[in-house]
Design a protein around this motif. Structure first.
Motif, PDB file in Angstrom:
ATOM      1  N   LYS A  66      41.470  31.923  35.912  1.00 15.83           N
ATOM      2  CA  LYS A  66      41.345  31.183  37.251  1.00 15.83           C
ATOM      3  C   LYS A  66      42.358  31.661  38.095  1.00 15.83           C
ATOM      4  N   HIS A  69      41.636  35.204  39.703  1.00 16.58           N
ATOM      5  CA  HIS A  69      40.576  35.034  40.747  1.00 16.58           C
ATOM      6  C   HIS A  69      41.257  34.627  41.814  1.00 16.58           C
ATOM      7  N   ARG A  72      43.384  37.286  43.952  1.00 12.32           N
ATOM      8  CA  ARG A  72      42.591  38.328  44.434  1.00 12.32           C
ATOM      9  C   ARG A  72      41.745  37.807  45.820  1.00 12.32           C
ATOM     10  N   ASP A  73      40.928  36.565  45.343  1.00 10.18           N
ATOM     11  CA  ASP A  73      40.470  35.723  46.483  1.00 10.18           C
ATOM     12  C   ASP A  73      41.118  35.558  47.634  1.00 10.18           C
ATOM     13  N   ARG A  76      41.652  38.571  49.704  1.00 11.33           N
ATOM     14  CA  ARG A  76      40.376  38.742  50.369  1.00 11.33           C
ATOM     15  C   ARG A  76      40.217  37.741  51.480  1.00 11.33           C
ATOM     16  N   ILE A  77      40.287  36.690  51.427  1.00 12.35           N
ATOM     17  CA  ILE A  77      40.172  36.063  52.683  1.00 12.35           C
ATOM     18  C   ILE A  77      41.174  36.063  53.829  1.00 12.35           C
TER      19      ILE A  77
ATOM     20  N   PHE B 174      35.400  32.617  34.718  1.00 14.79           N
ATOM     21  CA  PHE B 174      35.979  31.216  34.165  1.00 14.79           C
ATOM     22  C   PHE B 174      35.016  30.126  34.621  1.00 14.79           C
ATOM     23  N   LEU B 185      35.343  39.851  41.495  1.00 14.04           N
ATOM     24  CA  LEU B 185      34.654  38.680  41.069  1.00 14.04           C
ATOM     25  C   LEU B 185      34.932  37.615  42.170  1.00 14.04           C
TER      26      LEU B 185
END
Lengths: 203, 203
Positions: A66, A69, A72-73, A76-77, B174, B185
């Motif tokens: 979690k 992610h 990385r998320d 990106r945002i 996850f 992802l």
């Protein structure tokens, strides 16, 4: 920052250590303004909320997949919104001092600028927001005096922050950022637009 | 369901017991089609993934405030997309049988229609998807024979599902729904559009 009676408003509950609170804090005022919604800035602490859920650390540390992610998320945002992003050495950051100062300014004209200044330093530049000089700088950027750091340490401010965290809990808040419109709770930075539409009665 | 070489594609990883997988499953084909993206339907089980994270139950049951938000949020999302919503008596639903059947159909023409038929029964109508007759009905709706239920119980199918869950874990998944584009992802039904844009190279 008081709105006309009956004007649509959204409670924006954020935590300086929360990574997803960063893009929400940077985006909310222009998005809300464009939709005619008033923002009530509500800094709080996730630590006591997580502890009450039986978690001694951020879920992003407790669950590595979690966490991977999320980082990385967030990258990106931030790229999508043109926001700088630098991971601070410690996660979650120790946000107590910044939160107490933000509480003093939450309904004052300098509040939103201070909040953004702290978020940009913490998540945009990777600074340690536990350092008083970083918070003093953010106060200066918001046009306020660093002398406010002293008011942040008074028993009154500490009690007010405890009450604010209790109010978050009462509202059913379990993570950050959260948006509150009347009795409706929206969790997550990507729900900002939905919450604003709800405030306008278009939900 | 094979796409031209080089055509944009997204892996759609879903779990029938997952509430947020429901609107994602109902929406993805039309959204992906409109953007010229091919969907690879990938049913899996969250149970083993959660167990590996040290969770013996859904986070929505383990953390009541998070659960309360989820149920209300799902209601709002379904209303916004015109999807029926009825809470099933048991959460999370026992999704093993449905998942094994969906695995048999994941790259077959009847697969997506079967998946939607199961989701509509489980989350739209509140039916018990652990009941073989509910799955048989969903197969009929997708134009297939209920005799497939037997193939779902073979050692080959069971092994294939174990391998699929292992692949989900390898991909860093996850939670559900998750969208996978190459190495990227995206977690959460509200990231569907972002994942599709990423697949088109516009991320």
């Amino acid at each position: 920052m008081s709105a006309p009676a009956g004007a649509p408003r959204v409670g924006f509950w954020f935590e300086f250590a929360s990574t997803y609170s960063y893009p929400a804090a940077m985006r909310i005022e222009s998005e809300a303004c464009a939709k005619g919604v008033t923002v009530l800035w509500r800094p709080f602490l996730l630590g006591p909320i997580f502890a009450a859920q039986g978690m001694a650390d951020s879920p992003f540390n407790l669950h590595p997949a979690k966490g991977r992610h999320m980082w990385r998320d967030l990258e990106r945002i931030c790229a999508a919104h043109g926001l700088p992003f630098t991971r601070a050495p410690v996660f979650p950051a120790r946000s107590l001092l910044a939160t107490r100062v933000a509480l003093l300014g939450q309904d004052r004209p300098w509040g939103p600028a201070f909040v953004r200044a702290v978020f940009r330093r913490g998540h945009g530049e990777g600074a340690d927001i536990a350092a008083p000089e970083v918070i003093a700088d953010a106060l200066r950027e918001a046009g306020e005096t660093p002398a406010l750091l002293e008011a942040a340490g008074t028993p009154e401010t500490k009690d007010a922050l405890r009450a604010q965290v209790a109010e978050a809990d009462r509202l059913g808040i379990f993570g950050a950022p959260s948006f509150v419109v009347g009795e409706e709770l929206f969790w997550g930075q990507d729900r900002l637009e939905t919450a604003l539409d709800w405030a306008r009665g278009e939900g």
